[in-house]
Structures are given as C-alpha cells and as structure tokens.
Design an enzyme around this catalytic site. Structure first.
Site: not given
Length: 705
Positions: A562, A678
């Site tokens: 991320s 995610h």
C-alpha cells in the site's frame, strides 16, 4: 475513471504521456489477458517444491487452532470471528467468559460464511458486524448488522442478522453492495450512508450523505439528515448509546487528517468549535482534544500530540480552559486511548517501545502500568465500558518480535493507582524456533541529520561480514506506527530459514518519518512537499545496515504494501544501488493519476494534489511510474496486487510492471490475485500464497551467486 483514456493519454506540460492507460480497465478483456500471461510467467519462475513447502508452513500458522481467538464483549457474550482449514471463509461465533478461559471453549456458531457462500452462490468475504447494544436492564440484544463483501473489496452488502435464531432477518435491513456506513439508532432504525445515486458519493468514493432508515422503508424513502461537500472524504452520522448520555453525532471528514464534529440538538448541528486538525472524542460528560498542530486555547499553547480534557457542556458554552492529560516530549508520543467507565487508558510509545498509563479525571493525574518489557508492543483497551459490573475492566495485549502474544485482563480500581497487575488469560504458542535470535534497536542518520530508529531481528551472534540475507520493511505514512509484533509466518519464511552457507535471515523494521512513532510532528515532517524525507530515512537505514556489515547490497531486500508499496517503489527507482531485490505489494505508484483511481482522492492531504501544477512539481519527484528510466540498473522486483482491490486498485502495479518490461528490464515480475481486496487475500490459503510468493522471490533473488 472520470476522464477518457484518450484525453488522459494526450501529453501536455502537466500531463506526461501514458502508454498503459488501457490497463486501467480493471475487468476489461485485454487487461485480464495481460494479467493472466504475467501470472503464468511469474508462477513458472517461482513454482516448485520450495515454494509449496513454504506456503504449507505459512498456512499451518494461519490455520492453527492454537492461535488466540480474540474476542469482543457484548452483554454476557464474547464474540469471535475465526478462520481455519475447516472454515477458510470463517465463522462468527460466541461464548462465555468462563468458557473462553478454558482449554476447549464451547462456541455457539452464529454464521458460517462458507456455508452462506455455497448456499447463495456468492464468494462472500466477512467484513465485520455491528451489534445492537444491550441496555443492561435485563434485556438481551438480538440483532447485528453483518457486512459481507462479494470479492474482498471495501464495497460491502450490509444485512440484518438475528443472533438468537442465527439467521438473516426476513425483510430486515439490507443495504446493497457499496462503500457504506450503517449503524444502529435503535432496534427499528439505522443510520445509512451509501450510494443513493448520482451526487450521493464523494470524489473519494465514500458516502456524502447520511439518511435515517426505519424498518419497512425502502432506501429511497429514508430521510436525509446530513450532507458534506463532494470534495470532502465522507459523511458520518452515529448514535452514542452510552446510558445517560445518548446523543447523535455528525462528523464531516474533510480529508484524511481534518474533520468537523457536531452534536445533534433537535434540528440543529452544534459544532465542537476547534480547528479541523484537532481530533475530537466524547465520553459521557468529557470532551477530549488531540491537536495535530500547536493549539492555542485560553491564552495557552498546547503542543501537537497533546491530549486535552474539558467538560463538554462548559466547552460548548465558551469555556476554553482545558486540562492536559498527556504532553509529549521528544522521545514519547501518544498512540491511542480507550475509556473504561470512568478511567482513561493511554497507549504511548517511548522510542518505539510501549508504555501504558492510566489517567483519572478531575483533577487529572496519571500512573504507569508496570512491567512493560523493552522493545515490545502493548495495547491496552476497555473490555466493555457500558457494563456496570465490568466497566473498568481492560484488556492488555502484549507481543514482541520473538515473544508470542499474551492476552491479559485487569480491573482498574475506583481510586488512584493502576491496581493489581492484569491476569494472563491466554498465551499463543511459538510457531518458529526463536532460540539464538535477538532483537536490537539501532539509529541511522538521515540526509538532514535526523536520527531514525530501526529494529533488527536476527542471530544473537550475527557475523558482520555483509553476507546475511536481510529483509528491510517499513511504511512511513498516515501517522501509522510500526511496532514490534510476533509473526509466525515471518518467523518461518525468513527468520528461521537458512541458506546453503548456514546463514539465517535477518529482519529489519524501519520507523521512518511519515509514521506516528514520535507523534504528529514525525508524521507531518514527511507530508506532501516534504515526502522525500520518508524515503531518505529508509535509504539511510539501508545504508546503515551495509555500513555496519549486516549485509551488502546483493544481500538486502525490501518489501512494503500500500503506502509501503509506494515507499519501496521509490527505493526501486531512486536508490536501486542499495537493494538486491524488491517486493512491492498493492502499491501506489502512478502519483499523477492516483486521485483518479479508486479511493485516491482521499489521500491528497498526505501526498498533495497532482492536478495542481505547483504541487505536481513536488509529487512527481516521488512518483515511481514517472521516475523509471531505460538506462538504470534495477534490482529484481515483484509487483503483487489484487483485481478486487477497490481502495488502491490493481492498475498502478500493472502499469508499472508493464512500463518496466516495455523498457527492456527483464527481471520484473507481476502477480495479481483474482479476489481478496486491498489485503490481497480473501482467505488464509490466498494470504499464505501471497506471503510465500513474496518471500520466496526475495530469498531466491538474494542468493543468485
């Protein structure tokens, strides 16, 4: 996408040419064919007995029935969500306190997500539950709002569930799949923020409006009660159910670090009048304020990262006198706090080691909980502040790189002091042999002279000859602190692994600026135009490891996900001479278009706005997609992501891998999971696969002699 590919691809002074915009069509036929080819290429290079063994070892940890089943107390029950080999998608279950303490707890099964997925033909991924609070007057709560994602992404369907009958409520609340916020008002009413149609979502893809939905109503009939600007991040509207202090709160989340809190008084919204950069917390009669920048109140300047207390009604009436509950120093920062019934627990970091203090209201005083081990993490928080019999009980969760997690429970006394030490309730087993290993803390000096701490985990008798396979990790963003934590998966895949020369892996965690290890100032030092400081800090740690003889460049890998993927993307493109391999997961990489993709607009406060030409001049300096060059010597790199990631999205990893391959860089590898959101994993098996792929790639790359 909010613009056509043709328009976005047209180069201008502000908009560089982008030959890979076609990969932004996430589920398009051509992009998915490209993904399939790259996945096959990567797996053909990595698949083999070693990867299968590593994946099985990691999965054994993730599926172990010996893990601690962490619980949350609601009324008389203790709730847990659990995944293992038998239940890969997981089960929601509950038990009693006495049963949880036993070696074999007796669980009441509430929801089997695997069975639900099979019954409904949807690959549901559990996304959490909001339980209707008990009133502690003999009544039992029976309902929950269950969130389920069809693919592991942030968009979820929210459905009402009967906890006693263990089934979804026929004709009950049911909010279709979207990035929603749904919470209880009472047994027959909920607050709903969701996609109501055009204009109801912000540019960041979160709810812009909140409505009151009553039982039996259609969503279209719900009455709107709150709305925020489309360019803000999100509208939040919730009910505080604390007995004696029931009230509605509205929060306008302006950006990632700014918000405005309102109390609902009839038809009026009463603003808690503080700057947007001040975090606001309400508990019973108390108001807590945590400023991210210096805050002047009543002639007194309070430093960033302080925690200030006031009587709520007095503050609303104009009284600006506050009591400092915590004041930071250059070594110590507040990480979080938790209210018990009438005490306040403060979780602090002192040079990135945990300290817990307990504060007693009016006049405010604090005392430290004793026994915190060095170079470790503690997290203390209330068990259930609304339970009259357990309102001052607290959990204490302790962990370290080499120390499995222990969960203890204690009770804070009515008077001053921390009371008796908490009683250990459960201790997790060790999943790898930690004998002969040690944890050290060192400090590197960054480009501007700042001392940057980092943890080193490896053999106690480490030979400093540059030959140790070393994995460096970090994050450096959004005021997120990286602290010592036990990971059986990391232990098996890196720390206890040895190469042909008998060298075991060394793991290093860098506490760079942009994180919260030293409070808001540490974070803000790497915001927007100062972003380069986070990357200089990480590069300084890499250089320090080499200067100390821990590893040479060919033995040093880095990994991040991320925002951490953006971090290692900058290592790849700006400091390739420091690293022998890079693993870049679910990353931000194209900083010219990040605000146009998924939830990217919500991060402008962190990185800057690339659509502003002046800001783009600084943003472009840390945009890996635009820093790539044909004539640079890059280390081997693995990009990994997930098709269903609707927070960062898979397209940035796709485009960067494609651009590097198009430039002729051959040691570039790509893998995209087909679901998982995610986190990149919808269940333990997929999580184990991604973990094993990353670590096997790095280990092999560091041993290409």
């Amino acid at each position: 996408m909010t613009e056509t590919a043709e328009t976005a691809a047209r180069p201008t002074a502000e908009q560089p040419h982008d030959e890979h915009l076609w990969l932004e069509e996430i589920t398009g036929e051509a992009p998915l064919q490209w993904v399939a080819r790259q996945n096959a290429r990567t797996l053909s290079a990595l698949e083999g007995p070693q990867l299968r063994r590593l994946e099985a070892d990691v999965l054994e940890v993730m599926d172990s029935t010996e893990r601690i089943p962490m619980v949350a107390k609601h009324g008389p029950h203790y709730y847990n969500f659990w995944r293992d080999a038998e239940h890969p998608r997981g089960v929601l279950r509950r038990t009693t306190w006495e049963s949880w303490l036993s070696e074999e707890p007796r669980w009441e099964l509430l929801l089997d997500v695997d069975a639900l997925a099979a019954e409904e033909g949807v690959e549901w991924v559990y996304g959490g539950a909001r339980l209707l609070r008990p009133q502690y007057t003999g009544g039992q709560h029976r309902r929950a709002l269950i969130s389920l994602s069809p693919d592991g992404g942030d968009a979820k369907r929210v459905r009402e569930f009967d906890l006693e009958r263990r089934q979804f409520v026929p004709g009950g609340f049911d909010v279709p799949t979207a990035k929603s916020s749904v919470s209880w008002v009472d047994a027959d009413t909920v607050h709903v923020g969701t996609d109501f149609g055009p204009g109801s979502m912000t540019a960041s893809s979160y709810p812009r409006t909140v409505r009151v939905l009553r039982r039996g109503q259609d969503l279209a009939q719900a009455r709107q009660v709150f709305e925020v600007d489309e360019q803000h991040v999100q509208a939040v509207f919730v009910r505080d159910h604390t007995p004696g202090f029931v009230r509605d709160l509205a929060v306008d989340v302006v950006d990632f670090f700014a918000s405005r809190t309102y109390l609902v008084r009839g038809d009026e919204l009463v603003h808690v009048d503080v700057p947007d950069s001040v975090t606001v917390d309400l508990h019973r009669q108390w108001l807590l304020l945590r400023p991210q920048e210096e805050l002047e109140l009543d002639g007194t300047v309070h430093p960033a990262g302080s925690l200030l207390a006031a009587e709520l009604e007095a503050f609303l009436a104009g009284d600006r006198s506050v009591a400092p509950v915590f004041v930071p120093d250059e070594r110590t920062a507040l990480q979080s706090w938790s209210w018990t019934a009438d005490r306040l627990i403060l979780n602090l970091l002192r040079d990135v080691s945990s300290v817990v203090r307990v504060a007693e209201p009016g006049p405010w005083s604090t005392v430290e909980l004793p026994g915190a081990p060095a170079l470790s993490s503690l997290d203390a928080y209330a068990v259930d502040d609304e339970d009259p019999e357990a309102g001052n009980d607290y959990w204490l969760v302790a962990s370290g790189f080499l120390t499995p997690t222990t969960v203890s429970r204690g009770t804070l006394p009515a008077g001053a002091g921390a009371g008796a030490p908490p009683r250990p309730a459960r201790t997790a087993p060790g999943f790898f042999d930690a004998s002969g290993l040690a944890v050290e803390q060192h400090f590197a000096v960054s480009a501007d002279g700042t001392r940057v701490p980092y943890f080193q985990v490896g053999p106690a008798e480490l030979v400093l000859d540059g030959e140790n396979p070393t994995l460096l990790s970090g994050y450096g963003g959004f005021e997120v602190s990286r602290t010592p934590a036990y990971s059986g998966a990391l232990g098996r895949s890196w720390l206890s692994r040895t190469d042909d020369a008998g060298r075991s892996g060394v793991y290093v965690l860098a506490n760079i600026r942009g994180g919260g290890e030293y409070g808001p100032a540490w974070h803000r030092a790497a915001l927007r135009e100062h972003r380069h400081r986070a990357y200089e800090d990480f590069a300084a740690v890499a250089a320090d490891l080499q200067a100390r003889g821990v590893c040479a460049r060919r033995r040093l890998a880095c990994s991040g996900g991320s925002n951490g993927g953006l971090l290692v993307g900058n290592m790849l493109t700006r400091w390739p001479e420091l690293f022998g391999a890079v693993s870049c997961g679910v990353p931000l990489l194209d900083m010219r278009r990040y605000t146009k993709l998924s939830a990217g607009a919500s991060w402008i406060a962190e990185y800057g706005d690339p659509d502003d030409p002046a800001q783009w001049e600084s943003v472009r300096t840390f945009s890996p997609y635009h820093l790539l060059r044909e004539d640079r010597d890059y280390p081997p790199v693995l990009f990994w992501t997930a098709t269903s990631d609707d927070r960062v999205g898979p397209v940035q990893a796709r485009k960067t891998a494609a651009r590097m391959l198009g430039m002729g860089h051959e040691d570039v590898w790509f893998y995209e999971a087909t679901d998982g959101g995610h986190a990149g994993a919808g269940d333990n098996r997929q999580a184990a696969r991604l973990h094993a792929l990353s670590h096997e790639f790095l280990w092999a790359a560091l041993h290409r002699d």
